[in-house]
Design a protein around this motif. Structure first.
Motif, mmCIF file in Angstrom:
data_model
loop_
_atom_site.group_PDB
_atom_site.id
_atom_site.type_symbol
_atom_site.label_atom_id
_atom_site.label_comp_id
_atom_site.label_asym_id
_atom_site.label_seq_id
_atom_site.Cartn_x
_atom_site.Cartn_y
_atom_site.Cartn_z
ATOM 1 N N PHE A 79 -12.260 29.267 29.800
ATOM 2 C CA PHE A 79 -12.360 30.625 28.850
ATOM 3 C C PHE A 79 -11.167 31.466 28.870
ATOM 4 N N ASP A 80 -11.006 31.780 27.598
ATOM 5 C CA ASP A 80 -9.979 33.088 27.382
ATOM 6 C C ASP A 80 -10.557 34.061 26.689
ATOM 7 N N PHE A 81 -10.430 35.241 27.200
ATOM 8 C CA PHE A 81 -11.107 36.423 26.758
ATOM 9 C C PHE A 81 -10.032 36.827 25.652
ATOM 10 N N CYS B 217 -14.746 35.676 23.416
ATOM 11 C CA CYS B 217 -14.173 34.682 24.641
ATOM 12 C C CYS B 217 -14.058 33.416 23.800
ATOM 13 N N VAL B 218 -13.000 32.468 23.793
ATOM 14 C CA VAL B 218 -12.975 31.408 23.345
ATOM 15 C C VAL B 218 -13.132 30.277 24.574
ATOM 16 N N LEU B 219 -13.998 29.352 24.221
ATOM 17 C CA LEU B 219 -14.109 28.402 25.399
ATOM 18 C C LEU B 219 -13.994 27.031 24.808
ATOM 19 N N ARG B 220 -13.201 26.246 25.658
ATOM 20 C CA ARG B 220 -12.620 24.965 25.544
ATOM 21 C C ARG B 220 -13.367 23.911 26.636
ATOM 22 N N PHE B 221 -13.981 22.783 26.398
ATOM 23 C CA PHE B 221 -14.780 21.982 26.970
ATOM 24 C C PHE B 221 -13.518 20.929 27.808
ATOM 25 N N VAL B 222 -13.599 21.072 29.273
ATOM 26 C CA VAL B 222 -12.750 20.356 30.054
ATOM 27 C C VAL B 222 -13.436 19.507 30.891
ATOM 28 N N LEU C 63 -6.391 18.243 30.123
ATOM 29 C CA LEU C 63 -6.449 19.172 28.687
ATOM 30 C C LEU C 63 -6.027 18.491 27.430
ATOM 31 N N ASP C 64 -5.164 17.421 27.673
ATOM 32 C CA ASP C 64 -4.695 16.562 26.404
ATOM 33 C C ASP C 64 -5.750 15.870 26.065
ATOM 34 N N GLU C 65 -6.532 15.251 27.254
ATOM 35 C CA GLU C 65 -7.442 14.411 26.806
ATOM 36 C C GLU C 65 -8.810 14.830 26.509
ATOM 37 N N ALA C 66 -9.134 16.296 26.496
ATOM 38 C CA ALA C 66 -10.282 16.821 26.233
ATOM 39 C C ALA C 66 -10.543 17.001 24.818
ATOM 40 N N PRO C 67 -11.728 17.127 24.435
ATOM 41 C CA PRO C 67 -12.116 16.965 23.174
ATOM 42 C C PRO C 67 -11.558 18.675 22.614
ATOM 43 N N ALA C 68 -11.319 18.656 21.267
ATOM 44 C CA ALA C 68 -10.672 19.777 20.821
ATOM 45 C C ALA C 68 -11.603 20.917 20.308
ATOM 46 N N GLU C 69 -13.005 20.524 20.740
ATOM 47 C CA GLU C 69 -14.182 21.486 20.442
ATOM 48 C C GLU C 69 -13.972 22.850 20.933
ATOM 49 N N GLU C 70 -14.045 23.985 20.196
ATOM 50 C CA GLU C 70 -14.054 25.113 20.576
ATOM 51 C C GLU C 70 -15.472 25.828 20.520
ATOM 52 N N VAL C 71 -15.923 26.719 21.545
ATOM 53 C CA VAL C 71 -16.669 27.643 21.065
ATOM 54 C C VAL C 71 -16.530 29.033 21.366
ATOM 55 N N ARG C 72 -16.972 29.843 20.567
ATOM 56 C CA ARG C 72 -16.818 31.516 20.608
ATOM 57 C C ARG C 72 -17.948 32.111 20.738
ATOM 58 N N VAL C 73 -18.036 32.882 21.928
ATOM 59 C CA VAL C 73 -19.071 33.613 22.543
ATOM 60 C C VAL C 73 -18.600 34.899 23.002
ATOM 61 N N ASN D 147 -7.857 36.031 43.335
ATOM 62 C CA ASN D 147 -8.680 35.187 44.075
ATOM 63 C C ASN D 147 -10.006 35.525 44.577
ATOM 64 N N GLY D 148 -10.745 36.410 43.867
ATOM 65 C CA GLY D 148 -11.822 37.059 44.093
ATOM 66 C C GLY D 148 -12.819 36.130 43.741
ATOM 67 N N GLU D 149 -14.162 36.456 44.017
ATOM 68 C CA GLU D 149 -15.220 35.886 43.524
ATOM 69 C C GLU D 149 -15.916 36.719 42.392
ATOM 70 N N TYR D 150 -16.224 35.895 41.313
ATOM 71 C CA TYR D 150 -16.723 36.582 40.090
ATOM 72 C C TYR D 150 -17.712 35.767 39.554
ATOM 73 N N GLU D 151 -18.621 36.178 38.766
ATOM 74 C CA GLU D 151 -19.524 35.386 37.598
ATOM 75 C C GLU D 151 -19.412 36.001 36.380
ATOM 76 N N ILE D 152 -20.040 35.070 35.337
ATOM 77 C CA ILE D 152 -19.835 35.316 34.066
ATOM 78 C C ILE D 152 -20.966 35.046 33.494
ATOM 79 N N SER D 153 -21.253 35.955 32.365
ATOM 80 C CA SER D 153 -22.790 35.614 31.711
ATOM 81 C C SER D 153 -22.291 35.623 30.187
ATOM 82 N N TRP D 154 -22.875 34.457 29.683
ATOM 83 C CA TRP D 154 -22.332 34.243 28.233
ATOM 84 C C TRP D 154 -23.558 34.911 27.379
#
Length: 140
Positions: free
Chosen positions: A29-31, A44-49, A101-111, A129-136
């Motif tokens: 994920f990249d904000f 956020c832009v998501l790319r499946f890996v 990453l090069d082998e991963a599908p180019a599919e992106e999701v924007r959420v 190095n902290g511990e976080y959580e994310i909500s989509w």
């Protein structure tokens, strides 16, 4: 519902890039930065890996923690990071992660998404190095 952030690879007043799970699948994920607001947005832009990418990333994080404990305080932070990036094991892991990453599908999701510290974590336990959580949220 919040999901664990598996890896943080970018941090600016909180995680802005990393790895988590979305709909049961591993994603990078990249904000996006909001130039007008001069801050990171909730978009956020998501790319499946692959899970292999996640395993390599976790190995890289542990390697970094061990290396930093021994060597990190010997130089200013930027110089220490350059030295760590030049380590053969680091270069091997970086190359393996890039191949995934090069082998991963180019599919992106924007959420939209929200990241927070895991409950019970203090501000001192934050950083990359902290511990976080994310909500989509909703797609954009």
């Amino acid at each position: 519902m919040f999901e664990p952030v598996l890896l943080v690879s970018g941090y600016h007043d909180g995680p802005v890039a990393g790895v988590a799970r979305y709909a049961g699948r591993a994603v990078v994920f990249d904000f996006l930065f909001d130039d007008e607001g001069d801050r990171y947005s909730d978009r956020c832009v998501l790319r499946f890996v692959s899970d292999g990418y996640v395993r390599l990333g976790l190995e890289r994080r542990e390697q970094f923690k061990q290396w930093w404990a021994v060597h990190g305080r010997k130089w200013p932070a930027a110089a220490a990071m350059s030295r760590w990036e030049a380590e053969p094991d680091t270069q091997r892991l970086n190359a393996a992660m890039k191949a995934c990453l090069d082998e991963a599908p180019a599919e992106e999701v924007r959420v939209r998404a929200v990241v927070r510290r895991r409950p019970g974590q203090s501000a001192q336990q934050g950083g990359i190095n902290g511990e976080y959580e994310i909500s989509w949220g909703e797609a954009w």
